[in-house]
Every structure is written in C-alpha cells, then in structure tokens.
Enzyme design. Structure first.
Site, PDB file in Angstrom:
ATOM      1  N   HIS A 156       0.814  -1.226   0.000  1.00 59.66           N
ATOM      2  CA  HIS A 156       0.000   0.000   0.000  1.00 59.66           C
ATOM      3  C   HIS A 156       0.849   1.279   0.000  1.00 59.66           C
ATOM      4  CE1 HIS A 156      -3.964  -1.963   1.553  1.00 59.66           C
ATOM      5  NE2 HIS A 156      -3.967  -1.834   0.244  1.00 59.66           N
ATOM      6  N   GLU A 191       2.256   1.735   4.018  1.00 62.99           N
ATOM      7  CA  GLU A 191       1.579   1.294   5.224  1.00 62.99           C
ATOM      8  C   GLU A 191       2.269   0.021   5.731  1.00 62.99           C
ATOM      9  OE1 GLU A 191      -0.810   2.998   6.537  1.00 62.99           O
ATOM     10  OE2 GLU A 191      -1.622   4.240   4.933  1.00 62.99           O
ATOM     11  N   SER A 192       1.999  -0.329   6.969  1.00 63.43           N
ATOM     12  CA  SER A 192       2.524  -1.600   7.500  1.00 63.43           C
ATOM     13  C   SER A 192       1.553  -2.722   7.164  1.00 63.43           C
ATOM     14  CB  SER A 192       2.757  -1.489   9.005  1.00 63.43           C
ATOM     15  OG  SER A 192       3.831  -0.622   9.267  1.00 63.43           O
ATOM     16  N   HIS A 193       1.185  -2.794   5.903  1.00 64.05           N
ATOM     17  CA  HIS A 193       0.262  -3.816   5.406  1.00 64.05           C
ATOM     18  C   HIS A 193       1.052  -4.707   4.463  1.00 64.05           C
ATOM     19  CE1 HIS A 193      -2.963  -0.362   5.711  1.00 64.05           C
ATOM     20  NE2 HIS A 193      -2.534  -0.762   6.898  1.00 64.05           N
ATOM     21  N   ILE A 194       1.090  -5.993   4.748  1.00 61.90           N
ATOM     22  CA  ILE A 194       1.881  -6.904   3.926  1.00 61.90           C
ATOM     23  C   ILE A 194       0.945  -7.932   3.307  1.00 61.90           C
ATOM     24  CG2 ILE A 194       3.900  -8.397   3.852  1.00 61.90           C
ATOM     25  CD1 ILE A 194       4.630  -7.227   6.640  1.00 61.90           C
TER      26      ILE A 194
END
Lengths: 530, 244
Positions: A313, A465-468
């Site tokens: 993201h 973002e810290s979205h993986i």
C-alpha cells in the site's frame, strides 16, 4: 503417550493466528501456539512509550530482542526499494504486530475480490464477498468494531449500507472530534464527503474491554485495551486451555510422506531446540516471516510464488496549516475518511484510494520545526501553539497490484543471535499506483483551497503502510498460487497459512479485518477436520 | 576558570533526597532570575545545578521544571556539548547582566549564546537529546523527560499529554477551549450529519494545484505566476511555434 503433542500447532500469536487457534480450541481440540518474541504486557509497553526518546516510532516501545528481530531491527531487512524509502514495520511479540495497528477495520468490497473480471487488472480471489461475509461479521463481533450502518463504504453514493452486511455493527459510532467536524464543513463545498472510519477501538465497554478514552497512542499500543490487539485473543485462548509458548523461534518444518508436515522445531533464546508434532500446522507469522519460514525449509513452493507479489500500500500524505484551528490530537489516531476515490469506474487505470483524516497531535513535529528555525522564548511557544492547533494531515492510501518481481527473500548474509537469516525486500512502486498521483494532487489542492491552507511540503513522496499482502497468495490454481480459498497449501494438505500474505490483491483499505475473517473461517474448517 | 565536567558529572548524578528538596525550595522562579545571584563554580555542584535550572526556567518561561529532570538534562548535554560548563557560565553571565524579562534576556544574547540556549531548550521542549529514528531502531537519541516536556506542557490544557486523557469516552467531541465554533451547523457532531445531500468533487483550481504540487512557495506566488503567464502576448507564442 499421546500420538501428537497437540492436534494443531499454530506458529505466530498475532491476531490472525490467535483467532484461528481460538476457533480450534472452542471446538475442543488441543492447540499449542508458538511465538518467536517475548511476552510483554500492555502496561510495560505504555511505560516504555512514556520513557522513550522515540515517541514518533511505533516500534520503539516494544524493544528489540536479538533472537527475534523485527523488520525495524537494525540490519534485519535488506531493503531494495525503488521510488520509496520505507517498508512495513512488524513486531515479533506475543500478540503480534496487531499490538501497534491503528485498528482500522474496513471490509473489502465485492469488486475488490473480482478485480480482474470487473476491471481487467490484478487477479480475482478464489472466493467471493458473499462467501466471506459471515466471517467478517464474526470477526467484527469478536473484536468489537464500532461503525455506522447506512453508509456506502465504496464512496459511490449508493444511498445505503454497502457492502452488504448480515448484522449491524456490534458497537455504536465513536464520538466525532471537533477537528473532523470543522474539516467536514470546510471540504463539503468542494464536493468531499467525510464519513466515519470503522475501527476496533471500542465506543462502549465490550467483552471485558473498556471504551476508548482518547489516550491517542493507538499506533503504539492502547494502554487500556480499548483497541483490539492480538494480545487480548491470546489471553482468551489461554483461558480455553491453549498453551502459548513465547520465545520459541520456529525455524524448521519437517516434511513426511505424501507431502504432509509431520513436525516443527524451534529454538529458545539459549539455543535449545524443541521438536513438536501435530495433525495440522498453521503458519500465522504475517507476510514476511511466513514466506521466510517456507523458503528456508523449501516448503509449499511448487508454484514459485512464495515470497512473490509483495504489496504494501504505497501512501502519500500531506500536512497543512489551515486558517482555522482544529486542535488535531483530541481523541484517537483516525476517526474519519473520504471514500469517494475507492471504487471509481476508471479503476482499470487508476487505483483505489482512500483518504484518512489523521488525528495524531502535531505537537512534537511543530516544536522540532520551530526549534530548527531558531525560535526561542515566547516566539517558540507561540509557534508551537499556533502550528499545532492549525495543522491537519490527510494520507492517501493507494492500491497495489501483484507483481512477482516485488518480493521478500531470505538474506543469508545477515544473521541474528540464533544464526537465523534476515530478509531482503525487493519493491518498486507500480505504474498503476503512480497513476494515482495526478488525481491525488487534484484532491490535495482542493483540500488546501477549501481550508485556505498552507502546505508544509508538497505531497510527492511515497511511503507505505505496514500492510503486507500477496507473499503467499491464494488462488484456484496450484500452478500460480500457494494456498486455496481455505488457506490450505496446495502442496501440503495439513499446512495452512493464516496471514494477510494470502491476499491476492490489496484493495484500497487496511487488510487486517479481512485477514481476521479468513483466519476464523480457516480455524473453523481445521477444527472440523482434526 | 576551567571546569572539570567529569567531576561535576560524577557528583551530580546521584542527588540525595535532601539536595533535591533543598533545590525545590531554594531555586527562585524565572522572574527572580536577576536577583538570584548566580555563581558557577566547579566545587559548588549544587550551585551549578541551581544555575542550570534557573537558566532553563528562563529559557522555557516555566517555573515548575523539576529538579530531577534538570539534573538529567544537564548531564545529557554535558556529555554531548563541548565546553558545556564554560558556555553555561557565559550564558548565565549574559542573562544576569541583561536582567529584565525572559524576552529581554533572550533578545540580548549573541548568536553563539542563542545557539547554546537553543541546545538547552531542545530537550526541555522535545523530551530527548539526539536525533530519534522514526523507523529503524538505531539512533543516538536518549530520553530526557516526558511530563516536563514543554512542547506538550504549553498546550496541555487543550491537548493532553498522550496516555493521560482528561475525561471519559467522547471528551474530544467538545469544542476546544478558545475556539469559536458558532458558525458550525447544528448536528455536526453526529456522524449522521452530512452538509450536503449529494457530492460531486470540484475540478482543481490551477493556482492551488500548482501550489500544492510545489511549483510555487505560496498560493499568492502561484496566482501571480498564472496571472503573468496568461498576460503574455499570444503572438510571441505563435511565432515561436511557427519557427519550429
């Protein structure tokens, strides 16, 4: 002597792993959860925050242990990033990375799961929204999501609740900060609609957790447990009899006959090795550690897709000073969003985007800036007051597309205290994500115009973002996917991957609630099998 | 006079309770700075602590700074700033010589003295020394204070110290103190409220867009640039195009 150490072993104690474990334990099955990191209580994280010199760093209060480094441990990530100098922050700790999430709990839209067939880009999911909806509801009721029915989360003005819901939100909307009230009235004349951002910060007491009182460190860890984190589920599964072992660094998965996984083994911080057997194994070690563990053990990768298709993201934010005071920072970290760019007809060319109205105080950054400018005395005090009160930040979260060249790989050249390797990230912002830039600048200019604002700096730098997502993707075909729609590995019938890494596309919203829904679904399926 | 910083540091970091209490009583508020009679001497550790606290009170304009925090910040700065004690004495002398109000004392400082005063101000306002990292857990930052940090304290009546909220759930819905919200429509505090029945996003204004994108440093500059461009004689452009 029992044939197995447990019916199910779950590797990873974050929200997703713990929710899957909870479903399995509720069905009366025995479960052991293995967590690489330490068991640090919430009160200690709060104290660490208060005495930290790094109050702008959500990782800092959780510390750094040499046997279980996270993505912000020095040297652990070898980041090969293009068009972006940032990567997601992850924690290895009991409760997982959800301990420092903002708690935004958006559902995907039906179109998010049929991106290829609807817009001709990305991939379709192997299951549809209707199939996932009951599990979204289960996840929302598990963690106490607050939100408001009657609002179209697609931003397309459908005039009712969308996406469809089988039950209303479990808790009522939280209070609306003055800053959002003011900004909403400023932006409306230029056509921007501000709505509530659903979250798992409680608006009322729920499930033995208190209502949020506005500590405003959601991204660091809620001091009172009003924000859901995996740590709460860990406490609940312990009550169900689940054994949670902290400081257990799993590095081996053993294959047996017919491709079945027969055992895991882990290292303790002193190097002691322990081997455990089970009928079913669940790897729930988020989107970095899950593919790393599979790659190190040459597991589940007949498709060659393990570690590929990394999506994080891309995000660009803008801070500005309005002519009106907002006093951002009263309340929680995010309350409101603008959804109109989420699912527009031209999504075949321009990605889904959501604008978040950030509500963290600007106090420290404005003081830093004023001191850097040499202000002192009353001039400094006035600058802090004026700039902090008039500042607002909006961030534009942008959809990613799967690209096999964006990846997480094992980095054998770096080793931690247990001689375990680091990871290499390869990531380039896609042309699809960049196609958002022009429209985003249109919107940001409108935000400035509507507020007669002065921007702090041009919004042109991508962070993330810290979205993986994507790194162990699900699909219908074993040739190009790692797991099926049940999160079962195509290559190993008793191995499940419970992580947002299974998401084949990223959509334009935070992935965690979707991951929770998938975890509950997988947990129930596993419970029925063992 | 030369100052033995190591000697001072050794003797400053373990204050007895009696010394702390004496400090609380003995140190005069910032407004009495001039009459306090500053003396800096290496063999008078408590006097040095008092002097640093008095200077800190003047720089911050806050009389309630704690003695413990003052000693910690003084120690952190002494480790990181060359010639810390002579510079402290020079600053104290300058402030004492000028006297008057906080602003008068600060205004009379030389550039070097202002730089040193800013070095003292930073940990008092920000709560740390060094440069903290916002991502990778590696930097030279050290904690100085939280509850004495003046950036938060100066506005704490409106924005609480994080993790110290002032009330029960929902307190943030109220209009902040000192803000005029009389123009806001009724019902705006509800999430059901929408200012419009329908929304259509407006096309961007060219000047605002140029300003947002960083083409100009202010909206006025962006508007002037566009205005100038629109006033250019069109024939020139046409001729140029024709030449190509």
């Amino acid at each position: 002597m029992a044939e197995y150490d447990a019916d199910v072993i779950v590797i990873g104690s974050g929200s997703l792993g713990s929710l899957a474990a909870q479903e399995i334990a509720r069905a009366g099955r025995s479960v052991i959860v293995l967590e690489a990191g330490p068991d640090t209580p919430d009160w200690k994280i709060t104290q660490n925050y208060r005495t930290s010199a790094r109050k702008g760093n959500p990782q800092a209060p959780f510390g750094d242990v040499p046997y279980a480094p996270g993505s912000m441990s020095p040297g652990y990530v070898n980041a090969q990033m293009e068009d972006m100098n940032a990567w997601p922050g992850t924690l290895r700790i009991v409760g997982g990375t959800s301990r420092h999430w903002t708690a935004a709990t958006w559902r995907l839209l039906p179109d998010d799961m049929t991106l290829k067939s609807t817009y001709g880009v990305g991939r379709d999911w192997p299951l549809d929204y209707d199939e996932l909806e009951p599990f979204y509801t289960a996840a929302e009721y598990e963690i106490g999501v607050n939100g408001m029915d009657g609002f179209d989360e697609s931003g397309q003005g459908r005039g009712g609740t969308y996406p469809p819901r089988s039950k209303p939100f479990p808790t009522p909307p939280e209070a609306k900060p003055y800053a959002v009230q003011r900004l909403q009235t400023q932006l409306a004349p230029l056509g921007y609609r501000v709505d509530i951002a659903p979250s798992s910060r409680l608006s009322v007491p729920y499930d033995n957790r208190p209502a949020c009182v506005g500590n405003n460190i959601c991204n660091w860890n809620c001091p009172i447990g009003a924000k859901h984190s995996g740590y709460h589920v860990v406490q609940k599964i312990r009550d169900l009899g689940v054994e949670v072992r902290a400081n257990a660094v799993v590095d081996k998965l053993e294959k047996g006959k017919g491709g079945k996984i027969v055992a895991v083994s882990y290292l303790s911080p002193d190097g002691t090795r322990t081997r455990l057997t089970a009928k079913v194994f669940v790897v729930a070690a988020h989107g970095f550690e899950t593919p790393k563990l599979l790659l190190v053990n040459d597991i589940a990768n007949s498709s060659g897709m393990v570690g590929r298709n990394l999506m994080i993201h891309p995000m660009i934010h803008m801070t500005w000073l309005s002519e009106d005071p907002y006093w951002v920072g009263r309340g929680q970290n995010i309350h409101g969003s603008i959804m109109q760019r989420r699912n527009q007809p031209d999504r075949d060319r321009i990605p889904s985007t959501r604008y978040d109205l950030l509500n963290g105080p600007h106090t420290l950054s404005m003081a830093q800036s004023a001191l850097k400018d040499g202000k002192i005395g009353a001039e400094l005090d006035n600058a802090i007051r004026e700039n902090t009160s008039h500042a607002f930040t909006i961030e534009a979260l942008t959809e990613d597309l799967p690209d096999p060249s964006n990846s997480v790989e094992v980095n054998p050249r770096w080793r931690d205290a247990l001689n375990q390797p680091g990871i290499t990230l390869n990531y380039k912002v896609s042309d699809y994500s960049k196609a958002n830039l022009s429209r985003m600048m249109d919107d940001y200019s409108n935000f400035l115009r509507a507020t007669n604002g002065k921007r702090v700096k041009p919004p042109t730098t991508f962070v993330c973002e810290s979205h993986i997502m994507g790194t162990v993707r699900m699909g219908k075909d074993a040739a190009d996917s790692v797991v099926d729609s049940d999160l079962r590995c195509f290559d190993h019938e008793n191995l499940f991957l419970v992580t947002t890494g299974v998401m084949p596309t990223s959509a334009g919203v935070n992935p965690t609630l979707t991951g929770m829904a998938l975890a509950i679904r997988a947990g129930r399926l596993i419970a029925a099998e063992v | 006079m030369a100052f033995d910083v190591e000697f001072i540091m050794r003797n400053h970091f373990s204050p007895t309770r009696r010394r702390v209490l004496m400090g609380l009583v003995a140190v005069a508020p910032a407004t009495l700075f001039l009459s306090s009679g500053i003396t800096l001497a290496a063999d008078q550790a408590s006097v040095d602590d008092d002097s640093f606290l008095r200077i800190s009170r003047t720089i911050t304009g806050t009389d309630t700074l704690s003695v413990d925090t003052s000693q910690r910040i003084k120690g952190l700065l002494a480790e990181r700033i060359d010639q810390f004690m002579p510079k402290l004495k020079d600053l104290a002398d300058a402030m004492q010589k000028t006297g008057g109000s906080r602003e008068e004392m600060l205004a009379a400082l030389t550039d070097d003295q202002v730089d040193f005063a800013l070095a003292i101000a930073r940990p008092w306002y920000l709560g740390y020394v060094g440069t903290p990292s916002g991502s990778v857990l590696k930097d030279d930052a050290e904690f100085a204070t939280f509850l004495d940090a003046q950036a938060y304290a100066k506005i704490s009546g409106i924005l609480p110290f994080l993790t110290y909220p002032p009330g029960a759930a929902g307190w943030w819905e109220a209009v902040p103190e000192g803000v005029d919200a009389s123009d806001l429509p009724k019902g705006v505090a509800s999430w059901d409220f929408q200012p419009r029945e329908s929304y259509e996003i407006a096309a961007p204004d060219p000047a605002w867009r140029a300003y947002a994108a960083g083409d100009n440093d202010s909206i006025e500059a962006a508007q002037n640039a566009l205005s100038s461009a629109s006033n250019l004689p069109t024939t020139g452009s046409a001729e140029k195009t024709g030449d190509q």
